[in-house]
Design an enzyme around this catalytic site. Structure first.
Site, PDB file in Angstrom:
ATOM      1  N   GLU A 117      46.252  34.338  38.544  1.00 42.00           N
ATOM      2  CA  GLU A 117      46.301  35.785  38.786  1.00 42.00           C
ATOM      3  C   GLU A 117      46.396  36.156  40.269  1.00 42.00           C
ATOM      4  O   GLU A 117      46.658  37.316  40.589  1.00 42.00           O
ATOM      5  CB  GLU A 117      45.106  36.476  38.099  1.00 42.00           C
ATOM      6  CG  GLU A 117      44.074  37.102  38.967  1.00 42.00           C
ATOM      7  CD  GLU A 117      42.864  37.670  38.221  1.00 42.00           C
ATOM      8  OE1 GLU A 117      43.035  38.407  37.245  1.00 42.00           O
ATOM      9  OE2 GLU A 117      41.744  37.373  38.665  1.00 42.00           O
TER      10      GLU A 117
ATOM     11  N   GLU B  27      37.189  32.889  36.064  1.00 42.57           N
ATOM     12  CA  GLU B  27      37.927  32.615  37.298  1.00 42.57           C
ATOM     13  C   GLU B  27      37.003  31.940  38.310  1.00 42.57           C
ATOM     14  O   GLU B  27      35.847  32.323  38.442  1.00 42.57           O
ATOM     15  CB  GLU B  27      38.434  33.948  37.882  1.00 42.57           C
ATOM     16  CG  GLU B  27      39.126  33.805  39.227  1.00 42.57           C
ATOM     17  CD  GLU B  27      39.552  35.144  39.841  1.00 42.57           C
ATOM     18  OE1 GLU B  27      38.975  36.185  39.481  1.00 42.57           O
ATOM     19  OE2 GLU B  27      40.457  35.125  40.688  1.00 42.57           O
TER      20      GLU B  27
ATOM     21  N   GLN C 122      46.598  42.479  38.117  1.00 38.30           N
ATOM     22  CA  GLN C 122      45.223  42.747  38.504  1.00 38.30           C
ATOM     23  C   GLN C 122      45.304  43.801  39.606  1.00 38.30           C
ATOM     24  O   GLN C 122      45.840  43.527  40.679  1.00 38.30           O
ATOM     25  CB  GLN C 122      44.566  41.466  39.041  1.00 38.30           C
ATOM     26  CG  GLN C 122      43.278  41.757  39.820  1.00 38.30           C
ATOM     27  CD  GLN C 122      42.611  40.502  40.393  1.00 38.30           C
ATOM     28  OE1 GLN C 122      41.466  40.221  40.103  1.00 38.30           O
ATOM     29  NE2 GLN C 122      43.324  39.756  41.201  1.00 38.30           N
TER      30      GLN C 122
ATOM     31  N   GLN D 131      36.310  39.712  32.367  1.00 39.88           N
ATOM     32  CA  GLN D 131      36.548  38.435  33.048  1.00 39.88           C
ATOM     33  C   GLN D 131      35.371  38.134  33.975  1.00 39.88           C
ATOM     34  O   GLN D 131      34.852  39.045  34.611  1.00 39.88           O
ATOM     35  CB  GLN D 131      37.831  38.538  33.891  1.00 39.88           C
ATOM     36  CG  GLN D 131      38.196  37.255  34.614  1.00 39.88           C
ATOM     37  CD  GLN D 131      39.187  37.487  35.761  1.00 39.88           C
ATOM     38  OE1 GLN D 131      38.805  37.582  36.916  1.00 39.88           O
ATOM     39  NE2 GLN D 131      40.458  37.599  35.407  1.00 39.88           N
TER      40      GLN D 131
ATOM     41  N   HIS E 142      33.639  35.806  37.226  1.00 36.36           N
ATOM     42  CA  HIS E 142      33.755  34.873  38.346  1.00 36.36           C
ATOM     43  C   HIS E 142      32.692  33.795  38.144  1.00 36.36           C
ATOM     44  O   HIS E 142      31.512  34.124  38.038  1.00 36.36           O
ATOM     45  CB  HIS E 142      33.401  35.556  39.669  1.00 36.36           C
ATOM     46  CG  HIS E 142      34.436  36.493  40.193  1.00 36.36           C
ATOM     47  ND1 HIS E 142      34.125  37.457  41.125  1.00 36.36           N
ATOM     48  CD2 HIS E 142      35.757  36.596  39.947  1.00 36.36           C
ATOM     49  CE1 HIS E 142      35.229  38.126  41.430  1.00 36.36           C
ATOM     50  NE2 HIS E 142      36.226  37.637  40.730  1.00 36.36           N
TER      51      HIS E 142
ATOM     52  N   ASP F  53      35.582  44.156  40.955  1.00 39.36           N
ATOM     53  CA  ASP F  53      35.399  42.727  41.169  1.00 39.36           C
ATOM     54  C   ASP F  53      34.935  42.391  42.579  1.00 39.36           C
ATOM     55  O   ASP F  53      34.851  41.224  42.917  1.00 39.36           O
ATOM     56  CB  ASP F  53      36.725  42.000  40.899  1.00 39.36           C
ATOM     57  CG  ASP F  53      37.808  42.453  41.852  1.00 39.36           C
ATOM     58  OD1 ASP F  53      37.735  43.598  42.333  1.00 39.36           O
ATOM     59  OD2 ASP F  53      38.727  41.670  42.116  1.00 39.36           O
TER      60      ASP F  53
ATOM     61  N   SER G 231      37.578  42.236  36.999  1.00 43.72           N
ATOM     62  CA  SER G 231      38.471  41.074  37.196  1.00 43.72           C
ATOM     63  C   SER G 231      38.014  40.278  38.424  1.00 43.72           C
ATOM     64  O   SER G 231      38.801  40.076  39.308  1.00 43.72           O
ATOM     65  CB  SER G 231      39.909  41.563  37.359  1.00 43.72           C
ATOM     66  OG  SER G 231      40.037  42.466  38.468  1.00 43.72           O
TER      67      SER G 231
END
Lengths: 185, 570
Positions: B233, B182, B308, B153, B155, B347, B374
């Site tokens: 999330e 995200e 998450q 995933q 950002h 993350d 994430s």
């Protein structure tokens, strides 16, 4: 060099419209002597008071004993302040300017990252609080941000918070204190 | 000359080696001593409860040494909704060492571990993982993650909340392989425009990337319901009642919010992580991992498909205590062991040390998780509005080399610059068309050309922020939905992007993205634990990068040609 907070008795509500109350957390100037980045507590107090006084406003200092929650510390200061403006400072350096009519979890200005506080920022906080007390709307003190503050300081900040929480005395009222700053010779 | 002594300045002599070591980045990291009485301990504390369970008439009446009458609301929620009472007595009779062995033994199928795990109490799960070292935890992760194919995933954020930048980062991230994208904001009021930009950019090129915008819960839900985002999330849960209550929440209120997403077929997962409770001063004397296990079980009990975790925004806390990162890998594995999708952290800025940053992510990238990061910052770190990530756009080539070195799939691949520039440009033009169609502040050709070649927001032409914020408000006031974006794209000449977005929106009707670990594959078909179940059963089985995917992973920015060593492979 250091600071002693001489207890003057139970903190009362002030009646001067031109005052700012500086509210300190339970361990300030006692168990703790400096902020998370080693700014001595006497320097913190000196800068804030100087900032207030340079605006021609009076300052009073109180210490909280029953809470180490920044919003509660600052809001208590504001509620006891004749102008309704208070500044809250935790031992690790996190600070807030509060106003008595705002909800507790709201505030005028919040400085959440204790590692980024400097003597200049404390002086500016004193200055802004005094301006709010005079009914002005100052430009907020610029808040700093550091992407790498987390790895360096997050755990130590938690540790300092836990230590300060150990000093809490349930139900103890805030006390009025006189900061006595000993100059080194 | 003064001969007075200067006791303050006379310091013992230090070696040149010490000085070199002092200057190493790792010494900018914070490390603290354990303090188990208040929960400043990763996973090994005398103050954690011992496992126990008593069931009467199908109800858990005692759990981990606590009688039902003394349960706090987490105990009650876990006992009533997370623990399978049918499985519990048999499961709890197994010694923690037996369960730990089941996790690492390839001869025990994943399904059998799941049958046992669903009957274990928080303390029993903790006792199990306490027996496992980091390699064993990775073994467990490799077998227990829900989806067979790992993913990643990104950002996609901008320090100036510039929608054009976010759209281009989304298109590039999509091309580089990220399955989910995200975003979040500096100025929250910008959210509608940035969320639209992410959604449009994520459908350029291959498309089918799922997008989310992290905001306070009501706005996040609103954007999801409108179809401006595809999943959510940032729904946080905590391991002690006092911290939960501080946030004006309970496990039931979070379950209610989860149901609101499910009612619209919107994918969602909860968020939790070691260290949050002690950070807030309310760990109630329990270890970080014990409290995190309670969060994982609350997630399970709420019926949410995934979580998450991996400490997330509190990573500085477990990162500072002994065995803290081992605890973080254990929390990921326990989420998988309870059959939840796991977006496994990596993350947030974690360390000043490049070695520690890499070491932090190796367990997840080696074992493979549903989302290794994430997320991974698709921008330079200064643009990362999640306060920085452990890996960012400047680490792409390193990441690809690590994948190739070990033949492990971290979800990314090298992409030629010409393809990236084309995707960024197309995303810019698609967003320009959408803004024009919706009467939002125009995006100029010059802005697009500048942003195509930019590295970060410092390189961009600034937007008129006040006009953009007015536009953002009008998006909310006019009730703009995902379908409006589809129409705008179609009429603006971006039929393929419109088609991709419509396909993503259609998933909400079928509900297929509510299945555990769902993402969309290259044909924009759902790929989840239902049709891509992890079947690891020892050497030679399970997911291994092979065929076309492995060929793709072999490509790097510079590889010398074997055929003609004077040139590089295209």
């Amino acid at each position: 060099m250091g600071i002693t907070l001489r207890e003057l008795g139970r903190a009362e509500r002030g009646d001067r419209a031109d005052e700012v109350v500086l509210a300190l957390s339970p361990g300030f100037g006692g168990f703790f002597s400096k902020t998370i980045v080693d700014i001595p507590h006497d320097e913190v107090v000196r800068q804030i008071l100087a900032g207030v006084e340079e605006q021609g406003v009076q300052a009073r200092v109180i210490q909280l004993h029953a809470t180490a929650d920044l919003a509660a510390v600052a809001h208590t200061g504001a509620r006891l302040s004749g102008s309704g403006i208070g500044i809250g400072v935790l031992s690790r350096g996190t600070s807030m300017i509060h106003q008595k009519d705002l909800p507790r979890l709201s505030s005028l200005e919040l400085f959440p990252q204790s590692p980024l506080m400097t003597p200049e920022v404390y002086r500016a906080i004193g200055r802004n609080a005094a301006q709010y007390a005079k009914g002005d709307s100052p430009q907020p003190v610029p808040t700093l941000n550091d992407q790498m503050a987390r790895p360096r300081w997050q755990a130590k900040a938690a540790l300092l918070h836990l230590k300060e929480c150990e000093l809490l005395v349930k139900g103890a009222p805030p006390t009025e204190v006189e900061p006595v700053i000993e100059e080194s010779v | 000359m003064s001969s007075l002594p200067h006791p303050e300045t006379a310091s013992p002599r230090t070696s040149l080696r010490t000085r070199v070591l002092e200057d190493r980045p790792v010494n900018k990291d914070g490390f603290v001593q354990e303090w188990p009485e208040v929960g400043m301990v990763a996973m090994d504390s005398d103050f954690d409860p011992r496992p126990s369970i008593r069931i009467e008439n199908g109800v858990v009446v005692e759990m981990d040494g606590r009688e039902r009458a003394d349960f706090d609301f987490l105990d009650q929620f876990i006992a009533d909704h997370a623990i399978d009472v049918e499985a519990a007595e048999t499961a709890m009779r197994q010694a923690p060492a037996t369960v730990a062995r089941m996790l690492v033994d390839p001869n025990i199928p994943r399904a059998e571990v799941l049958r046992t795990a669903r009957g274990l109490t928080p303390a029993a799960l903790l006792e199990t993982v306490k027996l496992m070292n980091i390699v064993e935890i990775m073994m467990g992760m490799q077998k227990m993650r829900a989806r067979r194919t790992p993913a990643n995933q990104a950002h996609c954020t901008s320090a100036r909340d510039n929608p054009l930048q976010v759209a281009m980062e989304a298109a590039e991230a999509s091309l580089r392989g990220f399955a989910e994208l995200e975003t979040t904001l500096g100025v929250v009021r910008y959210a509608p425009l940035v969320a639209i930009a992410l959604q449009v950019g994520g459908q350029v090129g291959r498309g089918g990337r799922l997008t989310q915008c992290a905001l306070e819960e009501a706005t996040e839900l609103d954007l999801g319901m409108r179809g401006i985002t595809a999943y959510a999330e940032t729904i946080s849960v905590y391991g002690t009642e006092s911290v939960f209550v501080d946030g004006d929440d309970t496990p039931w209120s979070k379950a209610f919010l989860a149901a609101a997403y499910a009612s619209r077929g919107i994918k969602m997962r909860f968020t939790s992580g070691t260290g949050s409770e002690v950070q807030m001063g309310n760990a109630e004397g329990r270890s970080m991992l014990y409290l995190e296990i309670r969060c994982i079980l609350v997630t399970k009990g709420a019926g949410v498909q995934g979580l998450q975790n991996g400490s997330i925004s509190c990573i500085g806390v477990p990162g500072a205590v002994p065995s803290g990162i081992r605890a973080v890998t254990a929390e990921n594995m326990i989420a998988s062991m309870l059959d939840l999708e796991c977006a496994s952290g990596n993350d947030q800025s974690f360390s000043h040390s490049p070695m520690r940053r890499t070491s932090r992510l190796m367990p997840q990238i080696m074992a493979g998780t549903d989302f290794v990061c994430s997320g991974y910052s698709s921008t330079p770190n200064y643009d990362n509005m999640f306060a920085g990530s452990n890996v960012d756009a400047e680490d792409y080539d390193d990441w690809n080399a690590i994948q190739r070195d070990y033949q492990i799939d971290g979800g990314l691949q090298h992409v030629k610059e010409s393809e990236i520039l084309a995707a960024r440009r197309r995303a810019g033009h698609a967003l320009q068309a959408v803004f024009a169609h919706l009467n939002l502040p125009p995006i100029t050709a010059r802005e697009i050309e500048t942003a195509v070649y930019a590295h970060g927001s410092n390189d961009l032409i600034p937007r008129d922020v006040l006009e953009d914020l007015k536009g953002a408000q009008s998006v909310m006031d006019r009730g703009v939905t995902g379908l409006d974006l589809v129409k705008a794209l179609h009429e603006g000449g971006f039929a393929d992007v419109a088609e991709n977005l419509l396909t993503v929106l259609r998933q909400r009707v079928s509900g297929d993205l509510l299945q555990t670990s769902a993402i969309l594959d290259g044909n924009l078909e759902p790929l989840s634990a239902v049709n891509d179940a992890n079947d690891y059963a020892g050497p030679g089985t399970g997911y291994r990068p092979s065929g076309e995917r492995w060929e793709q992973m072999k490509k790097l920015r510079h590889v010398t040609s074997a055929e003609n060593p004077e040139v590089e492979v295209e």
